[in-house]
Design a protein around this motif. Structure first.
Motif, mmCIF file in Angstrom:
data_model
loop_
_atom_site.group_PDB
_atom_site.id
_atom_site.type_symbol
_atom_site.label_atom_id
_atom_site.label_comp_id
_atom_site.label_asym_id
_atom_site.label_seq_id
_atom_site.Cartn_x
_atom_site.Cartn_y
_atom_site.Cartn_z
ATOM 1 N N ALA A 264 111.352 22.242 37.001
ATOM 2 C CA ALA A 264 111.535 20.929 37.646
ATOM 3 C C ALA A 264 112.031 19.931 36.604
ATOM 4 O O ALA A 264 111.304 19.009 36.209
ATOM 5 C CB ALA A 264 110.231 20.463 38.273
ATOM 6 N N PRO A 265 113.256 20.095 36.122
ATOM 7 C CA PRO A 265 113.778 19.264 35.023
ATOM 8 C C PRO A 265 113.887 17.776 35.336
ATOM 9 O O PRO A 265 113.975 16.956 34.419
ATOM 10 C CB PRO A 265 115.163 19.867 34.758
ATOM 11 N N LYS A 266 113.853 17.402 36.612
ATOM 12 C CA LYS A 266 113.991 15.982 36.972
ATOM 13 C C LYS A 266 112.657 15.227 36.899
ATOM 14 O O LYS A 266 112.646 13.998 36.972
ATOM 15 C CB LYS A 266 114.582 15.860 38.372
ATOM 16 N N VAL A 267 111.569 15.944 36.765
ATOM 17 C CA VAL A 267 110.260 15.294 36.677
ATOM 18 C C VAL A 267 110.053 14.753 35.267
ATOM 19 O O VAL A 267 110.300 15.448 34.269
ATOM 20 C CB VAL A 267 109.123 16.286 37.018
ATOM 21 N N ASN A 268 109.607 13.507 35.152
ATOM 22 C CA ASN A 268 109.306 12.911 33.849
ATOM 23 C C ASN A 268 107.903 13.339 33.418
ATOM 24 O O ASN A 268 106.923 13.010 34.090
ATOM 25 C CB ASN A 268 109.381 11.384 33.935
ATOM 26 N N VAL A 269 107.812 14.066 32.305
ATOM 27 C CA VAL A 269 106.538 14.638 31.880
ATOM 28 C C VAL A 269 106.042 13.966 30.603
ATOM 29 O O VAL A 269 106.783 13.828 29.629
ATOM 30 C CB VAL A 269 106.659 16.156 31.631
ATOM 31 N N THR A 270 104.789 13.532 30.635
ATOM 32 C CA THR A 270 104.107 13.015 29.443
ATOM 33 C C THR A 270 102.935 13.938 29.128
ATOM 34 O O THR A 270 102.141 14.267 30.015
ATOM 35 C CB THR A 270 103.574 11.593 29.670
ATOM 36 N N LEU A 271 102.828 14.362 27.878
ATOM 37 C CA LEU A 271 101.729 15.228 27.451
ATOM 38 C C LEU A 271 100.890 14.474 26.430
ATOM 39 O O LEU A 271 101.424 13.980 25.431
ATOM 40 C CB LEU A 271 102.271 16.531 26.855
ATOM 41 N N VAL A 272 99.591 14.390 26.659
ATOM 42 C CA VAL A 272 98.675 13.716 25.739
ATOM 43 C C VAL A 272 97.767 14.764 25.112
ATOM 44 O O VAL A 272 97.093 15.525 25.826
ATOM 45 C CB VAL A 272 97.829 12.644 26.454
ATOM 46 N N HIS A 273 97.739 14.789 23.777
ATOM 47 C CA HIS A 273 96.939 15.790 23.060
ATOM 48 C C HIS A 273 96.149 15.106 21.943
ATOM 49 O O HIS A 273 96.729 14.348 21.152
ATOM 50 C CB HIS A 273 97.855 16.863 22.473
ATOM 51 N N PRO A 274 94.850 15.356 21.838
ATOM 52 C CA PRO A 274 94.027 14.635 20.850
ATOM 53 C C PRO A 274 94.245 15.062 19.405
ATOM 54 O O PRO A 274 93.884 14.329 18.495
ATOM 55 C CB PRO A 274 92.596 14.947 21.295
ATOM 56 N N LYS A 275 94.850 16.222 19.202
ATOM 57 C CA LYS A 275 95.094 16.705 17.842
ATOM 58 C C LYS A 275 96.453 16.223 17.338
ATOM 59 O O LYS A 275 97.217 15.591 18.068
ATOM 60 C CB LYS A 275 95.014 18.231 17.795
ATOM 61 N N GLU A 276 96.761 16.576 16.082
ATOM 62 C CA GLU A 276 98.010 16.120 15.478
ATOM 63 C C GLU A 276 99.170 17.083 15.710
ATOM 64 O O GLU A 276 100.303 16.808 15.328
ATOM 65 C CB GLU A 276 97.815 15.899 13.972
ATOM 66 N N ALA B 123 106.950 24.956 19.675
ATOM 67 C CA ALA B 123 106.555 24.440 20.986
ATOM 68 C C ALA B 123 106.911 22.964 21.124
ATOM 69 O O ALA B 123 107.459 22.533 22.146
ATOM 70 C CB ALA B 123 105.054 24.651 21.201
ATOM 71 N N GLU B 124 106.613 22.181 20.083
ATOM 72 C CA GLU B 124 106.910 20.750 20.130
ATOM 73 C C GLU B 124 108.409 20.501 20.269
ATOM 74 O O GLU B 124 108.841 19.684 21.099
ATOM 75 C CB GLU B 124 106.389 20.068 18.867
ATOM 76 N N ASN B 125 109.206 21.194 19.476
ATOM 77 C CA ASN B 125 110.662 21.008 19.543
ATOM 78 C C ASN B 125 111.215 21.420 20.898
ATOM 79 O O ASN B 125 112.113 20.773 21.448
ATOM 80 C CB ASN B 125 111.345 21.807 18.431
ATOM 81 N N PHE B 126 110.684 22.501 21.448
ATOM 82 C CA PHE B 126 111.146 22.979 22.761
ATOM 83 C C PHE B 126 110.842 21.953 23.838
ATOM 84 O O PHE B 126 111.705 21.618 24.670
ATOM 85 C CB PHE B 126 110.482 24.314 23.091
ATOM 86 N N LEU B 127 109.625 21.437 23.833
ATOM 87 C CA LEU B 127 109.242 20.468 24.863
ATOM 88 C C LEU B 127 110.025 19.168 24.728
ATOM 89 O O LEU B 127 110.481 18.592 25.721
ATOM 90 C CB LEU B 127 107.742 20.191 24.793
ATOM 91 N N LYS B 128 110.183 18.701 23.494
ATOM 92 C CA LYS B 128 110.928 17.460 23.288
ATOM 93 C C LYS B 128 112.408 17.618 23.650
ATOM 94 O O LYS B 128 113.038 16.666 24.136
ATOM 95 C CB LYS B 128 110.788 17.000 21.836
ATOM 96 N N HIS C 3 113.434 19.158 26.053
ATOM 97 C CA HIS C 3 113.470 19.047 27.515
ATOM 98 C C HIS C 3 112.883 17.704 27.975
ATOM 99 O O HIS C 3 112.397 17.575 29.101
ATOM 100 C CB HIS C 3 112.699 20.202 28.146
ATOM 101 N N ASN C 4 112.919 16.729 27.069
ATOM 102 C CA ASN C 4 112.576 15.333 27.381
ATOM 103 C C ASN C 4 111.106 15.096 27.712
ATOM 104 O O ASN C 4 110.768 14.133 28.427
ATOM 105 C CB ASN C 4 113.444 14.826 28.543
ATOM 106 N N VAL C 5 110.230 15.924 27.176
ATOM 107 C CA VAL C 5 108.800 15.677 27.334
ATOM 108 C C VAL C 5 108.368 14.635 26.310
ATOM 109 O O VAL C 5 108.676 14.743 25.122
ATOM 110 C CB VAL C 5 107.976 16.968 27.127
ATOM 111 N N LYS C 6 107.645 13.620 26.769
ATOM 112 C CA LYS C 6 107.079 12.619 25.864
ATOM 113 C C LYS C 6 105.700 13.106 25.426
ATOM 114 O O LYS C 6 104.819 13.324 26.250
ATOM 115 C CB LYS C 6 106.959 11.266 26.556
ATOM 116 N N ILE C 7 105.524 13.308 24.115
ATOM 117 C CA ILE C 7 104.257 13.825 23.605
ATOM 118 C C ILE C 7 103.524 12.726 22.844
ATOM 119 O O ILE C 7 104.092 12.085 21.953
ATOM 120 C CB ILE C 7 104.478 15.037 22.679
#
Length: 369
Positions: free
Chosen positions: A154-166, A180-185, A187-191
């Motif tokens: 679902a590439p049109k969905v705006n995804v935000t991921l919140v993670h307590p670690k660094e 994993a971080e590079n792959f998600l970013k 695809h426009n995921v806000k981490i």
């Protein structure tokens, strides 16, 4: 004939039942709220393909011909019997492998979901398909895999991921986290690292512990677990400070000889994976046979094992015990192959541990690459 009751039909319970099912000296009873085995490492795929659920389940009756399947509600477990909504069953041996809970740590749970089963994945998929903004809480194994599935389907969905670690996947090698971080970013995921979602106001507003405001139509909670053996009578006697069931080196419930605990609910210090749950099943069945033969019990020894973390259908991360990390298409192919092989074997009398399947797949694909 000795009676063995198994609580829970996941990787530990189903495999233990399968191994015991062929032994004529035992009467086996499996108690589970479902009447089928479910390949849980792939349930996130059901979010966008509800028909996929049928591909990852195998009815217990198909491979447990001599085992009695009970789907009644579990009420209580003592050192002598198991009580369900309809009957009380005594046992010679008991295997507890009921798993753990995945709670939402928010007072307001409106539009907040957890992914625990295939049926829940089907239900969640309906909400996600209607969402423009989606919040993923937690960047461990489950959160990372679900995010990878979402952004590739679902590439049109705006995804935000919140993670307590660094970093994501913090219990894995840094190379795995970085990939994993590079792959998600990409695809426009806000981490958002180093923060926790603490409040949920109304239907769409979330606040972190540092005051950051996030607006999302739907949230998937993938952060934290809870040990909850509510069914155990006098559970304070058997639980540690986290409420995990305490076991000795032989996976016997501490203070007992004929009760064993396997899978996520025991207090063995190791990653809670399907592979380890199956290793528990092998150890438990072997030790029950040792008790019957008056032989020395075998110790369970935790050890590292390969792990595949999927990022959609065509990309994944493979981490090996020697800390080596393989990324890309190859690990994704390995994960698909393992799923098919494990499910095919549940339909037969063959028993091959997932760890051995992993080794076979890695060797096979390494030779081809």
């Amino acid at each position: 004939m000795k009676k063995i009751i198994i609580l829970g039909g996941g990787f530990c319970g189903a495999l233990a039942a399968k191994k015991l099912n062929v032994l004529p000296d035992f009467q086996v009873i499996l108690i589970d709220k479902k009447n089928y085995f479910e390949y849980t490492p792939s349930i996130h795929r059901i979010i966008f393909d509800s028909k996929y659920h049928k591909k990852i389940i195998v009815p217990f009756k198909n491979f447990l011909k001599r085992t009695r399947i009970v789907t009644d509600k579990l009420l209580e477990v003592t050192e002598k019997h198991v009580k369900t909504a309809k009957e009380t069953l005594n046992f010679d041996y008991l295997i507890v492998c009921t798993g753990i809970d995945y709670p939402v740590f928010l007072e307001n749970k409106t539009n907040v979901y957890t992914l625990k089963s295939g049926s829940e994945a089907t239900r969640i998929g309906k909400y996600i398909c209607k969402s423009k903004n989606l919040l993923i809480v937690g960047g461990g194994l489950v959160g990372t895999e679900i995010t990878g599935e979402l952004i590739t389907k679902a590439p049109k969905v705006n995804v935000t991921l919140v993670h307590p670690k660094e970093r994501l996947l913090e219990r894995n090698p840094v190379k795995a986290s970085t990939y994993a971080e590079n792959f998600l970013k990409a695809h426009n995921v806000k981490i958002i690292f180093g923060e926790r979602v603490k409040k949920h106001k109304g239907k769409k507003t979330y606040l972190t512990d540092k005051g950051k405001k996030i607006v999302a139509d739907t949230a998937l909670w993938c952060a934290g677990i809870r040990y909850n053996p509510w069914f155990m009578k006098n559970k304070e006697k058997f639980c540690d400070e986290r409420s995990a069931l305490k076991v000795n080196n032989y996976l016997q419930l501490e203070g007992t000889k004929n009760i064993f605990v396997g899978g996520d609910i025991n207090n063995v210090k190791e990653e809670k994976t399907a592979q380890n749950a199956e290793r528990h099943a092998h150890t438990i069945v072997r030790n029950i046979l040792c008790l019957e033969r008056k032989e020395t019990l075998k110790k369970y020894i935790p050890k590292s094992a390969p792990l595949v973390i999927s990022l959609g259908d065509h990309n994944a991360i493979l981490t090996l015990p020697n800390k080596k990390v393989i990324t890309g298409r190859l690990p994704a192919l390995i994960k698909h192959a393992i799923e098919k092989l494990v499910l095919s074997e549940y339909k037969t009398s063959i028993i091959t541990p997932i760890s051995k399947v992993f080794a076979k797949m890695v060797d096979l694909f390494a030779k081809k690459s």
